[in-house]
Structures are given as structure tokens and as C-alpha cells.
Design a protein around this motif. Sequence first.
Motif, PDB file in Angstrom:
ATOM      1  N   TRP A 229       0.850  -1.203   0.000  1.00 21.60           N
ATOM      2  CA  TRP A 229       0.000   0.000   0.000  1.00 21.60           C
ATOM      3  C   TRP A 229       0.879   1.244   0.000  1.00 21.60           C
ATOM      4  O   TRP A 229       1.935   1.265   0.644  1.00 21.60           O
ATOM      5  CB  TRP A 229      -0.868  -0.019   1.274  1.00 21.60           C
ATOM      6  CG  TRP A 229      -1.783   1.161   1.456  1.00 21.60           C
ATOM      7  CD1 TRP A 229      -3.078   1.257   1.035  1.00 21.60           C
ATOM      8  CD2 TRP A 229      -1.478   2.412   2.101  1.00 21.60           C
ATOM      9  NE1 TRP A 229      -3.599   2.479   1.381  1.00 21.60           N
ATOM     10  CE2 TRP A 229      -2.634   3.208   2.030  1.00 21.60           C
ATOM     11  CE3 TRP A 229      -0.338   2.928   2.716  1.00 21.60           C
ATOM     12  CZ2 TRP A 229      -2.695   4.506   2.555  1.00 21.60           C
ATOM     13  CZ3 TRP A 229      -0.389   4.214   3.242  1.00 21.60           C
ATOM     14  CH2 TRP A 229      -1.565   4.991   3.163  1.00 21.60           C
ATOM     15  N   VAL A 230       0.470   2.272  -0.715  1.00 19.92           N
ATOM     16  CA  VAL A 230       1.026   3.625  -0.563  1.00 19.92           C
ATOM     17  C   VAL A 230      -0.167   4.577  -0.470  1.00 19.92           C
ATOM     18  O   VAL A 230      -1.287   4.208  -0.849  1.00 19.92           O
ATOM     19  CB  VAL A 230       1.948   4.045  -1.741  1.00 19.92           C
ATOM     20  CG1 VAL A 230       3.259   3.280  -1.728  1.00 19.92           C
ATOM     21  CG2 VAL A 230       1.239   3.882  -3.080  1.00 19.92           C
ATOM     22  N   PRO A 231       0.038   5.814   0.027  1.00 18.17           N
ATOM     23  CA  PRO A 231      -1.089   6.730   0.180  1.00 18.17           C
ATOM     24  C   PRO A 231      -1.890   6.848  -1.118  1.00 18.17           C
ATOM     25  O   PRO A 231      -1.322   6.912  -2.207  1.00 18.17           O
ATOM     26  CB  PRO A 231      -0.421   8.061   0.530  1.00 18.17           C
ATOM     27  CG  PRO A 231       0.820   7.642   1.248  1.00 18.17           C
ATOM     28  CD  PRO A 231       1.291   6.406   0.528  1.00 18.17           C
ATOM     29  N   GLY A 232      -3.188   6.895  -0.969  1.00 18.29           N
ATOM     30  CA  GLY A 232      -4.059   6.973  -2.140  1.00 18.29           C
ATOM     31  C   GLY A 232      -4.495   5.598  -2.612  1.00 18.29           C
ATOM     32  O   GLY A 232      -5.436   5.471  -3.380  1.00 18.29           O
ATOM     33  N   GLY A 233      -3.793   4.554  -2.154  1.00 15.42           N
ATOM     34  CA  GLY A 233      -4.140   3.193  -2.568  1.00 15.42           C
ATOM     35  C   GLY A 233      -5.280   2.672  -1.716  1.00 15.42           C
ATOM     36  O   GLY A 233      -5.528   3.153  -0.616  1.00 15.42           O
ATOM     37  N   GLY A 234      -5.998   1.705  -2.217  1.00 13.62           N
ATOM     38  CA  GLY A 234      -7.084   1.103  -1.450  1.00 13.62           C
ATOM     39  C   GLY A 234      -6.876  -0.382  -1.381  1.00 13.62           C
ATOM     40  O   GLY A 234      -5.798  -0.852  -1.029  1.00 13.62           O
ATOM     41  N   ALA A 235      -7.920  -1.121  -1.750  1.00  9.85           N
ATOM     42  CA  ALA A 235      -7.858  -2.576  -1.720  1.00  9.85           C
ATOM     43  C   ALA A 235      -7.301  -3.107  -3.037  1.00  9.85           C
ATOM     44  O   ALA A 235      -7.340  -2.421  -4.059  1.00  9.85           O
ATOM     45  CB  ALA A 235      -9.256  -3.137  -1.503  1.00  9.85           C
TER      46      ALA A 235
END
Length: 421
Positions: A229-235
Amino acid sequence: MRSPLAPCLLLVACGGQPTWHQDVAPIVEARCGSCHTEGAVAPFALDTYEQAAGMGPIVAAAAESGLMPPWFAEDVRAYSNDHSLTDEQIATVVDWVAADMPEGDPDDPGEALPATATSLPRTDLTLSMPEAYEPVGDPDDYRCFVLDWPEATDLFVTGFEPHPGNDALVHHIAAFLVRPDNLAGQGAFDQIRGWDAGSAGPGYACFGGPGSSETEEDLRAPIQQLAQWVPGGGAFVFPEGSGIEVPAGSMIVLQLHYFDQTDGTDLTTIDFMTEESVARKGAFAPWLDATWPLGNMEIPPGGTDIDKVDDPRDFWQLMTGGLDLEAGFDIHSTMMHMHTRGVGGSTWIEHADGTREDILVLEKYDFDWQFNYQLAEPARFAPGDQLGVECVFANDGDAPINWGEGTLDEMCVSNLFVTEL
Ligand code: HEC
């Protein structure tokens, strides 16, 4: 100078300038909001008209130059999680700023854009860091936490959704899977537990991967990625009918990159969706030259490009927990991994008929933004094809750089999510 006619032709009704409420807010909410909101990773919020108008000129500059939102894939194919701005959206933002940022009518808002980040349809299992951690590095702290996989039977992970405990601190989450049948067996477990026990406080320091960056020791066995995951990412929901096998007795190493520390603690969790069986096994499969980690990846002063083009299927037998790749495989995503000297890279298939199919071409590489680029349509690797990975490095020091776990060492890996056919 931009022609005054251009916005008419593109998007915005002729005779009217773009306004915040009708035209710009929907773009900023959908493409900037996940990071530029109070308490999140970006240094300022763009939640309100006042906030956005106050930043107008630098917002337009960041959009126009492609600096924001961070997304580095060239347009070689479509990605389902592409959150970059279209040319029309950039023109709208730029024209709004050029018109001195009119607010428009708050009672007549524009239509919201579809979100690019998704959520898990259901959660079957949640793993959590063992205890809250207070980052100590300045400005960066890379920390690995050791978790036991709690299930007593073999399962398949069919999707995941990481939840940072503290949005202002967490810049990157990765989960690595140590299977009991890894190449070093119990040795890999003992080594990782030794690093954890030998380091003060929860977890141990690690940088590019799950190996300790406090010792010179290499990890005894290659291990697989399970989530990231990185910021802005979801599932990330894996393609229908596929999943990553996680045997009973596995260990999970959760890696957190904390940055720009303000005071605070973090307790990150990851939700998983699981099934007892799947039609097609999948895995995050790392593609690299197996001799690079043995010291054969010298990056001389100045820099260099390195590549590897070959059939990856034998190598992946050792790396993926035994996928059946005899008939070929489908590629669904990739995430390229280098350290801080990486400046670009690409991943592609060389088909047996001589044609090249690009999976990912990075116009720029940034260690802080290791996105998992998810292909809108999978790419098929057939027997006779070859898989290519290339990394481009700059080295502004006067000594050569080689492979290693530390911040001053380098790596070159294309981490693909692949499924059996
Ligand atoms: C995925 C997270 C993320 C998204 C999405 C994002 N930003 Fe950012 N933005 C950041 C972070 C983090 C920084 C701080 C600098 C850095 O780390 O690159 C930043 C910095 C900036 C800056 C300052 C750049 C500079 O010159 O230092 C501007 C302006 C900006 N963002 C505008 C935007 C706009 C406009 C959008 C949407 C079109 C957007 N950002 C989308 C995370 C994001």
C-alpha cells in the motif's frame, strides 16, 4: 500562452470560466483528496475552496507539470487504478487558476468523478501490528514487525486492504509472506525472530525488504510479497477465482515506512479476504537476475541501465510456492522496486513472434511512490515468450554501488502479480 479558445473546445462551456464548485472541486476531491486532507500524508489540505484557492498557482503548476498526483507510468497500456489527470482535467485546473479561481455556486456542485481506489467487498481476517509503535527516525523510519499467521489450515488470500493507523506518518506498507516450506525452512524464521528479539522496542529496522538493515546478514531465503500500500491506494481484489496460498504455520513480516515525523504513534492493520480453495493459484512473483543479489549488479559512478530478459518460470518455481506455470501465465499488475538511485525502469513481454508488449514503462522512479500498477486487461505470457525487466540508475557518488538491503545499496525487481492459466 494558452489560447483562450482552448478551454471552450475542451470541456468548459463557452462563455463561462471553470468554477470551483462546478468544475474543479470534483477533480480535486477524486484525484488529490485522498492525500491532501487534514491529517493525511500531504503537507497541506485541499478540502475547501479557501484552501485550494490559497494554493491556486502551485496547484496548477503541479498538475500541469505532472508532478501531482504522483503516478509515473507512461501511457503504454490502461491501468485500472490510474489516478492521473487527463489533459482535459489539467486544462480545467489551469484555466480556473488563470481566471483567478472563481468560486461558483456551492448549491450547484459538479458531478463527482468515480473513485480509483476500491474497498474489499468483505473482510475475513484482520492482522494487526503487535503493539503501537512510535517512529524514531528523522525524517525516515523503516520498521519491520513480525506477525504469526493465525489460521490453523491452509488458505488462499483473494484480496487485501491495508489500513494505516496514522495517516500523517505512514508512507508505505508492505506485507511479506514467509512460508514454512521456504528454501531455508526454519532457518528463515529463526533469523527473522532473532532480528526482532535483538532490536530494542517493537520490530527491527529494515529498508528495501524484510531483511534487517542493522546487520550485514542477508535474508537466508527469498520470500514473497503478500500485500502492499502507498497513500491513495485502497484494496487489491485479485482476479476472480485466484488467490495467494498461505499455508498454516506461515509468518508475516509487516514493513512500515514512516516519514516526516510529527509526534505520534501508529497501529497499522491489514484486512484480508480468504477462500479455502481457488481455481487458479496466484502469487507476487519477483522478476530479477538471480546473480544480482550475489554481487553481480555493479552500478558504476555516473550510473547504468541493467536488464534481464528470459523465461522466468523455472526461477518462479522456487519463489512462488509452486505455481503450475507450464502452460504460461497471466500478468495482472507490477510494482517496480529500486532504492534511492533508481530513476526509471520498465517491464515487458517479448513474445515468441518478436513483438514487444509493454507491461509498465516508468517515466520516473521515486522510492516513496512504489505503486502497484494494476493492468486493466491482463497480459498473457505463453511458452516461448520471454519476460524483460530493466532498471535505470543514477550514481552521483564516486564508488560503485551493488545489491543490498541498506539505504546506500540498490535493488532491481519487478514484482508481478501472476496467475496460473
Ligand atoms: C498519493 C498521494 C497524493 C495525491 C493523490 C496528490 N498529492 Fe500532492 N502531494 C503529496 C505529498 C506527499 C506531497 C509532499 C511532497 C512529496 O512527498 O512529493 C505533495 C505535494 C504537493 C504540492 C507541493 C509540490 C511542491 O512543489 O512541493 C502540490 C502543489 C500538490 N501536492 C498538489 C496536488 C494536486 C493538485 C493533486 C491532485 C491533482 C495532488 N497533489 C494529489 C501527495 C499526494
